[in-house]
Design a protein around this motif. Structure first.
Motif, PDB file in Angstrom:
ATOM      1  N   LYS A 156       0.769  -1.286  -0.051  1.00 62.47           N
ATOM      2  CA  LYS A 156      -0.104   0.132  -0.080  1.00 62.47           C
ATOM      3  C   LYS A 156       0.979   1.097  -0.049  1.00 62.47           C
ATOM      4  O   LYS A 156       1.902   1.052  -0.567  1.00 62.47           O
ATOM      5  CB  LYS A 156      -1.017  -0.031   1.150  1.00 62.47           C
ATOM      6  CG  LYS A 156      -1.658  -1.335   1.270  1.00 62.47           C
ATOM      7  CD  LYS A 156      -2.886  -1.434   2.083  1.00 62.47           C
ATOM      8  CE  LYS A 156      -3.498  -2.860   1.986  1.00 62.47           C
ATOM      9  NZ  LYS A 156      -4.865  -2.825   2.952  1.00 62.47           N
ATOM     10  N   HIS A 204      -8.682  -3.339  -5.817  1.00 60.10           N
ATOM     11  CA  HIS A 204      -8.721  -3.600  -4.218  1.00 60.10           C
ATOM     12  C   HIS A 204      -9.774  -2.417  -3.819  1.00 60.10           C
ATOM     13  O   HIS A 204     -10.178  -1.544  -4.148  1.00 60.10           O
ATOM     14  CB  HIS A 204      -7.195  -3.019  -3.740  1.00 60.10           C
ATOM     15  CG  HIS A 204      -6.998  -3.247  -2.472  1.00 60.10           C
ATOM     16  ND1 HIS A 204      -7.495  -2.502  -1.313  1.00 60.10           N
ATOM     17  CD2 HIS A 204      -6.460  -4.311  -1.671  1.00 60.10           C
ATOM     18  CE1 HIS A 204      -7.246  -3.115  -0.276  1.00 60.10           C
ATOM     19  NE2 HIS A 204      -6.526  -4.009  -0.573  1.00 60.10           N
ATOM     20  N   GLU A 219     -11.220 -10.571  -0.441  1.00 63.05           N
ATOM     21  CA  GLU A 219     -10.880  -9.939   0.404  1.00 63.05           C
ATOM     22  C   GLU A 219     -12.183  -9.210   1.297  1.00 63.05           C
ATOM     23  O   GLU A 219     -12.623  -8.152   0.804  1.00 63.05           O
ATOM     24  CB  GLU A 219      -9.906  -8.595   0.073  1.00 63.05           C
ATOM     25  CG  GLU A 219      -8.562  -9.120  -0.625  1.00 63.05           C
ATOM     26  CD  GLU A 219      -7.444  -8.116  -0.559  1.00 63.05           C
ATOM     27  OE1 GLU A 219      -6.334  -8.556   0.110  1.00 63.05           O
ATOM     28  OE2 GLU A 219      -7.648  -6.829  -0.901  1.00 63.05           O
ATOM     29  N   ILE A 227     -10.098  -6.133   6.444  1.00 65.90           N
ATOM     30  CA  ILE A 227      -8.680  -5.428   5.940  1.00 65.90           C
ATOM     31  C   ILE A 227      -8.105  -4.526   6.806  1.00 65.90           C
ATOM     32  O   ILE A 227      -8.924  -3.480   7.297  1.00 65.90           O
ATOM     33  CB  ILE A 227      -9.059  -4.921   4.521  1.00 65.90           C
ATOM     34  CG1 ILE A 227      -9.427  -5.972   3.476  1.00 65.90           C
ATOM     35  CG2 ILE A 227      -7.878  -4.221   4.023  1.00 65.90           C
ATOM     36  CD1 ILE A 227      -9.857  -5.381   1.818  1.00 65.90           C
ATOM     37  N   GLY A 228      -7.096  -4.721   7.532  1.00 67.74           N
ATOM     38  CA  GLY A 228      -6.409  -3.649   8.267  1.00 67.74           C
ATOM     39  C   GLY A 228      -7.216  -3.753   9.544  1.00 67.74           C
ATOM     40  O   GLY A 228      -6.874  -2.784  10.252  1.00 67.74           O
ATOM     41  N   SER A 242      -6.384  -9.206   7.047  1.00 57.66           N
ATOM     42  CA  SER A 242      -5.704  -9.718   8.427  1.00 57.66           C
ATOM     43  C   SER A 242      -5.136 -10.893   8.592  1.00 57.66           C
ATOM     44  O   SER A 242      -5.037 -11.545   9.591  1.00 57.66           O
ATOM     45  CB  SER A 242      -6.694  -9.246   9.654  1.00 57.66           C
ATOM     46  OG  SER A 242      -6.909  -7.964   9.669  1.00 57.66           O
ATOM     47  N   GLY A 272      -1.572  -7.565   3.695  1.00 56.66           N
ATOM     48  CA  GLY A 272      -1.286  -5.834   3.785  1.00 56.66           C
ATOM     49  C   GLY A 272      -0.261  -5.854   4.915  1.00 56.66           C
ATOM     50  O   GLY A 272       1.209  -6.013   4.451  1.00 56.66           O
ATOM     51  N   GLY A 273      -0.883  -5.453   6.088  1.00 60.27           N
ATOM     52  CA  GLY A 273       0.048  -4.863   7.261  1.00 60.27           C
ATOM     53  C   GLY A 273       1.310  -6.110   7.530  1.00 60.27           C
ATOM     54  O   GLY A 273       2.342  -5.748   7.631  1.00 60.27           O
TER      55      GLY A 273
HETATM   56  P1  PGA Z   1      -4.327  -6.545   5.699  1.00 59.29           P
HETATM   57  O1  PGA Z   1      -4.496  -6.048   4.066  1.00 59.29           O
HETATM   58  O2  PGA Z   1      -3.492  -7.741   5.446  1.00 59.29           O
HETATM   59  O3  PGA Z   1      -3.422  -5.398   6.216  1.00 59.29           O
HETATM   60  O4  PGA Z   1      -5.617  -6.715   6.161  1.00 59.29           O
HETATM   61  C1  PGA Z   1      -4.803  -6.813   3.271  1.00 59.29           C
HETATM   62  C2  PGA Z   1      -4.993  -6.075   1.862  1.00 59.29           C
HETATM   63  O5  PGA Z   1      -5.590  -5.150   1.761  1.00 59.29           O
HETATM   64  O6  PGA Z   1      -4.691  -6.672   0.764  1.00 59.29           O
END
Ligand code: PGA
Length: 251
Positions: free
Chosen positions: A11, A96, A168, A173-174, A214, A235-236
């Protein structure tokens, strides 16, 4: 060809030195018998350099996080599939939820992005997923079907083979909240079924479907153990070499 993939979506994170250090650390920590395709999706400004660092490594590739829907021309600030591909980048992420939400990208926009990417030999990691409200209202299956069919189902069978799907759920997410492995498997199975209805079993069984939201070293093994889950879009946890490699080693 269906394969296991772990892709790190950085990101809008990591300055140049931080990003290059992370790549070196991941490469050093990767097991010598690694069987998973590893993909780095850094910001555009790092992409060329990161790709050069990965070029001679087996099963390590790069992706752009976005691509213009336009072919070329006077679109200040945009980056085309042709330009991305000219840097030998293999994949682009399209659709996304952050692009859909913050940049108002519609299924029709994404369809154009898919087309221009494939025309330029850029393979596609196509994201779909529902909000918490949609899940609670139980419209999530239909929503995902619409996202996939409106942006992808015009493709020929040959072109569809170049598509990787990433499921996703937006609520995961996040947020630190992960879909349970059973919840994820239920949707992955559904996605494979709708692909089979459109393109037949052979193509459906050869489509890689990744989970994102996540995913971390603690839950990856359970998630990846499911029949229809072929990897993750991370992501993270991809911003830290140890945790990203632990996820890769979860297969
Ligand atoms: P996340 O993000 O692992 O931080 O939840 C995943 C993504 O948006 O691809």
């Amino acid at each position: 060809m269906r394969k296991n993939i772990v892709a790190g979506n950085w990101k809008m994170n990591l300055k140049r030195d931080e990003g290059l250090d992370l790549i070196n650390d991941v490469i050093n920590l990767l097991p010598s018998d690694n069987k998973v395709e590893v993909v780095f999706a850094p910001s555009f400004i790092h992409l060329y350099k990161v790709n050069k660092m990965c070029l001679n490594l087996d099963k390590v590739n790069t992706a752009s996080q976005n691509v213009s829907k336009e072919e070329r021309g006077a679109f200040t600030g945009e980056i085309s599939a042709e330009i991305i591909r000219s840097a030998n980048v293999k994949y682009t992420i399209i659709g996304h939820s952050e692009r859909r939400e913050y940049f108002k990208e519609t299924n029709e926009d994404l369809k154009q992005k898919v087309d221009v990417s494939l025309e330029n030999n850029l393979e596609v990691i196509f994201c779909c997923g529902e909000s918490l409200d949609q899940r609670e209202e139980e419209v999530h299956f239909n929503w995902i079907k619409i996202q996939i069919s409106e942006s992808l189902f015009h493709l020929s069978s040959d072109d569809f083979r170049k598509i990787i799907i990433a499921y996703e759920p937006i609520w995961a997410i996040g947020t630190g909240v992960t879909a349970s492995s059973d919840q994820a498997e239920e949707i992955h199975k559904f996605i494979r079924e709708i692909i089979a209805q459109k393109y037949g079993d052979e193509i459906a069984n050869n489509t890689s479907i990744l989970y994102g939201g996540s995913c971390n070293p603690t839950n990856a093994r359970d998630i990846f153990s499911k029949d229809n889950i072929d990897g993750g879009l991370i992501g993270g946890a991809s911003l830290n070499a140890e945790s990203f490699v632990e996820i890769i080693k979860s297969f």
